[in-house]
Design an enzyme around this catalytic site. Structure first.
Site, mmCIF file in Angstrom:
data_model
loop_
_atom_site.group_PDB
_atom_site.id
_atom_site.type_symbol
_atom_site.label_atom_id
_atom_site.label_comp_id
_atom_site.label_asym_id
_atom_site.label_seq_id
_atom_site.Cartn_x
_atom_site.Cartn_y
_atom_site.Cartn_z
ATOM 1 N N HIS A 36 0.837 -1.201 0.000
ATOM 2 C CA HIS A 36 0.000 0.000 0.000
ATOM 3 C C HIS A 36 0.872 1.252 0.000
ATOM 4 O O HIS A 36 0.914 2.012 0.963
ATOM 5 C CB HIS A 36 -0.943 -0.021 1.206
ATOM 6 C CG HIS A 36 -2.179 -0.816 0.956
ATOM 7 N ND1 HIS A 36 -2.911 -1.421 1.952
ATOM 8 C CD2 HIS A 36 -2.834 -1.103 -0.205
ATOM 9 C CE1 HIS A 36 -3.951 -2.049 1.422
ATOM 10 N NE2 HIS A 36 -3.913 -1.872 0.116
ATOM 11 N N GLU A 122 -6.052 -8.294 2.848
ATOM 12 C CA GLU A 122 -5.474 -9.318 3.728
ATOM 13 C C GLU A 122 -6.573 -10.132 4.392
ATOM 14 O O GLU A 122 -6.517 -11.366 4.426
ATOM 15 C CB GLU A 122 -4.597 -8.671 4.802
ATOM 16 C CG GLU A 122 -4.036 -9.678 5.794
ATOM 17 C CD GLU A 122 -3.433 -9.031 7.032
ATOM 18 O OE1 GLU A 122 -3.620 -9.582 8.142
ATOM 19 O OE2 GLU A 122 -2.773 -7.975 6.900
ATOM 20 N N THR A 158 -3.001 -8.462 10.689
ATOM 21 C CA THR A 158 -1.631 -8.290 11.213
ATOM 22 C C THR A 158 -1.322 -6.880 11.682
ATOM 23 O O THR A 158 -0.394 -6.683 12.474
ATOM 24 C CB THR A 158 -0.597 -8.684 10.142
ATOM 25 O OG1 THR A 158 -0.854 -7.928 8.952
ATOM 26 C CG2 THR A 158 -0.672 -10.169 9.830
ATOM 27 N N SER A 214 -3.276 2.583 3.411
ATOM 28 C CA SER A 214 -2.537 1.598 4.203
ATOM 29 C C SER A 214 -3.111 1.514 5.612
ATOM 30 O O SER A 214 -3.125 2.500 6.348
ATOM 31 C CB SER A 214 -1.054 1.989 4.266
ATOM 32 O OG SER A 214 -0.398 1.321 5.321
ATOM 33 N N SER A 215 -3.545 0.334 5.999
ATOM 34 C CA SER A 215 -4.151 0.133 7.321
ATOM 35 C C SER A 215 -3.174 0.459 8.437
ATOM 36 O O SER A 215 -3.510 1.171 9.386
ATOM 37 C CB SER A 215 -4.634 -1.313 7.458
ATOM 38 O OG SER A 215 -5.091 -1.573 8.769
ATOM 39 N N ASN A 216 -1.940 -0.042 8.336
ATOM 40 C CA ASN A 216 -0.998 0.175 9.448
ATOM 41 C C ASN A 216 -0.581 1.638 9.548
ATOM 42 O O ASN A 216 -0.365 2.147 10.636
ATOM 43 C CB ASN A 216 0.217 -0.758 9.328
ATOM 44 C CG ASN A 216 1.229 -0.297 8.302
ATOM 45 O OD1 ASN A 216 2.076 0.536 8.585
ATOM 46 N ND2 ASN A 216 1.150 -0.843 7.107
ATOM 47 N N SER A 258 4.910 0.188 4.758
ATOM 48 C CA SER A 258 5.088 0.133 3.302
ATOM 49 C C SER A 258 5.780 1.383 2.761
ATOM 50 O O SER A 258 5.775 1.617 1.556
ATOM 51 C CB SER A 258 3.724 -0.027 2.613
ATOM 52 O OG SER A 258 3.089 -1.215 3.017
#
Length: 276
Positions: A36, A122, A158, A214-216, A258
């Protein structure tokens, strides 16, 4: 103004591995964005002729298919295996783990609960490996009206927060007799989150760098915003605004898993230019 990088930030093991795989593959296509981060995907396209397909239905004359870090669904993987295309698997090993857990535990008769975003690639992939009942939730309240069996296995996307995962686990332990808990949150995610919290508590402005899908990275931004109101999420240095830094003494910088080093360096350099 002092500029300080978080103690832990940027590229994680799985992303570094995927980038190297893509660079070595060349002239290949990834099934969905490899990671991402649009800037890094563009670099791979320009320098290594690695293009991005939205899904396997877009495959035409491609000879090599790279499976993205987030993985793909079990059904899509099966279709690829039945085609003539060469499969190059860049799925992060930390993502493969919950896929395997869901497959194994559902075959043993467990209902599966996944803590995560149902629309995230994911989670879609992980969910597809469960043979029986599977529920995806972001909050324990979503389980209130679900009739679970007395055997439940729970995993996490994750990049989620450990504290919220624990709340869901505690809820399940009160609701059902047997709960098998698999902590599938990536260590790098946890370390980056702890580091951004520690820095945001001390800084008077925070810059979080990463893909806005991006999730994180979004999790890092939300944590930072909790402790430092002047927190900003940017993808690259062009989004920086000099006005943000007026009368600021301490600028903290972090980046999602990322986000490549070259983008981080460009951002820091531009902030330093504002100081001069």
């Amino acid at each position: 103004m002092k500029i300080e990088l978080a103690n832990s930030y940027g590229f994680c093991f799985g992303v570094k591995r995927a980038i190297k795989i893509a660079e070595n593959a060349k002239d290949a296509a990834t099934i969905g964005p490899l990671i991402h981060n649009n800037e890094e995907i563009n670099r791979l396209k320009i320098n290594f002729n690695v293009k991005t397909l939205e899904g396997i239905s877009e495959i035409t004359e491609e000879k090599k298919a790279i499976i993205r870090t987030h993985g793909i669904t079990k059904n899509d993987l099966s279709k690829l295996k039945n085609s003539d295309i060469k499969i190059i698997d860049a799925t992060c090993p930390f993502v493969t783990k919950p896929q395997q857990i869901c497959e194994k535990m559902s075959k043993e008769g467990y209902d599966i609960v996944i803590f995560g975003d149902e629309n995230h690639p994911e989670v879609k992939g992980v969910k597809s490996y469960a043979d029986g009942k599977v529920y995806v939730v972001l909050d324990e309240s979503e389980l209130d009206n679900i009739k679970l069996s007395q055997k439940v296995a729970v995993v996490s996307q994750t990049t989620r927060k450990v504290e919220k995962f624990m709340q869901i686990v505690n809820y399940l332990m009160l609701k059902t007799k047997e709960v098998r808990v698999f902590n599938t949150i990536c260590n790098a995610t946890f370390e980056n989150q702890e580091a951004v919290k520690e820095l945001a508590e001390r800084a008077d402005i925070m810059i979080i760098i990463g893909g806005k899908n991006s999730s994180n990275t979004k999790q890092l931004y939300l944590i930072s915003k909790n402790f430092c109101n002047d927190s900003y999420l940017i993808e690259n240095e062009s989004e920086l605004n000099e006005e943000w830094f007026r009368n600021k003494n301490h600028c903290g910088v972090s980046a999602g898993a990322s986000t490549p080093d070259w983008i981080i360096q460009n951002v820091v350099k531009k902030i330093e230019d504002f100081k001069n």
